[in-house]
Scaffold this active site. Structure first.
Site, PDB file in Angstrom:
ATOM      1  N   GLU A  21       0.823  -1.214   0.000  1.00 59.17           N
ATOM      2  CA  GLU A  21       0.000   0.000   0.000  1.00 59.17           C
ATOM      3  C   GLU A  21       0.855   1.260   0.000  1.00 59.17           C
ATOM      4  OE1 GLU A  21      -3.844  -1.981   2.330  1.00 59.17           O
ATOM      5  OE2 GLU A  21      -2.601  -0.480   3.344  1.00 59.17           O
ATOM      6  N   HIS A  65     -10.281   0.808   0.553  1.00 63.53           N
ATOM      7  CA  HIS A  65     -10.627  -0.130   1.623  1.00 63.53           C
ATOM      8  C   HIS A  65     -12.117  -0.470   1.648  1.00 63.53           C
ATOM      9  CE1 HIS A  65      -6.624   1.065   2.991  1.00 63.53           C
ATOM     10  NE2 HIS A  65      -6.639   0.020   3.789  1.00 63.53           N
TER      11      HIS A  65
END
Length: 288
Positions: free
Chosen positions: A145, A178
């Site tokens: 990420e 997310h």
């Protein structure tokens, strides 16, 4: 008009499109495997490890396509992506200490609960490094990420925005990324309203953390800085403030005091611990 001229003349809009595209590709790579297995199943985790590893390999080449000649003239691609030696030891330590100070209250809770002593046990580390869920949450997720959303996206965003705007624009994509957990929770049997509330809350705090992480990346000029902060935050998790009232009164008072103290110290130390000159960061010095 050649490709380079078109890219340079439309750098801002292309950079934003590129960041959105990378976001969808990152999330989409997790779902290329058709399976009925849950996200914590070892097979699912291993497949997703492979997917995000491929994304980590491809993202830099894709991001480079959107960097203008002026951007590349200031530094090479690796430096724009936070891979440089100067100040690397500082970048691996001071942002971690700064983030730990912010978590002074939760760390105090762990101390009173006897959790901190577990970290001194070799068996604990042997066990967790063989736990794929732990490896995913503490190593692979932060590594992939931060590489995609900070190292590859932030240089593109800095072509369009000033420092603080870039700090808050990029993390919105990080937070949106997310939201795929919403579908996984519903699939696992969680009611839609509950799953939506959880996902919205997760969007909020991942976006806030993303802004903090992006700020660390830009000011230090290092990939290591947001990476160590991300690993630490994933390890600590979002603080469960309700647990404070389960401690005896004296311990409870100390925890509450350290919550306030930790936040105050973090606010006061943030400018010092993220001074670009401290990390020999000349890339974004003018923007800071």
């Amino acid at each position: 008009m050649g490709l380079k001229e078109f890219r340079d003349d439309n750098a801002c809009i292309l950079s934003i499109i590129g960041c959105i595209f990378l976001t969808f590709c990152y999330v989409g790579s997790l779902y290329v495997w058709k399976s009925s297995l849950g996200r914590d199943h070892p097979t699912t985790i291993k497949r997703r490890f492979f997917s995000v590893f491929c994304m980590m390999l491809l993202a830099p080449f894709f991001a480079q396509l959107f960097l203008t000649e002026d951007t590349l003239a200031r530094a090479d691609v690796l430096e724009h992506m936070g891979l440089r030696m100067a100040g690397s030891l500082k970048a691996a330590t001071f942002p971690l200490i700064l983030t730990a100070i912010l978590f002074l209250g939760p760390l105090t809770m762990q101390y009173f609960a006897g959790v901190l002593s577990i970290y001194l046990e070799p068996a604990y580390w042997w066990t967790i490094f063989h736990d794929l869920v732990w490896v995913r949450n503490h190593l692979m997720a932060p590594l992939s990420e931060e590489w995609v959303f900070r190292s590859c996206m932030v240089p593109m965003l800095m072509q369009c925005f000033d420092l603080m705007t870039a700090v808050f624009v990029g993390p919105l994509l990080f937070g949106i990324a997310h939201f795929h957990h919403l579908f996984e929770q519903v699939k696992a049997g969680v009611q839609f309203k509950s799953a939506l509330f959880i996902s919205l809350f997760q969007f909020l705090y991942t976006s806030l953390f993303g802004a903090y992480s992006a700020y660390l990346f830009i000011t230090t000029g290092h990939f290591l800085a947001p990476l160590v902060a991300h690993i630490f935050c994933n390890h600590m998790g979002f603080p469960n403030f309700g647990e404070i009232f389960q401690f005896p009164p004296m311990e409870r008072a100390i925890i509450l005091w350290n919550l306030i103290l930790g936040f105050a110290l973090w606010c006061s130390l943030l400018p010092l611990a993220t001074d670009p000159e401290f990390y020999d960061n000349k890339l974004y010095a003018l923007e800071t």
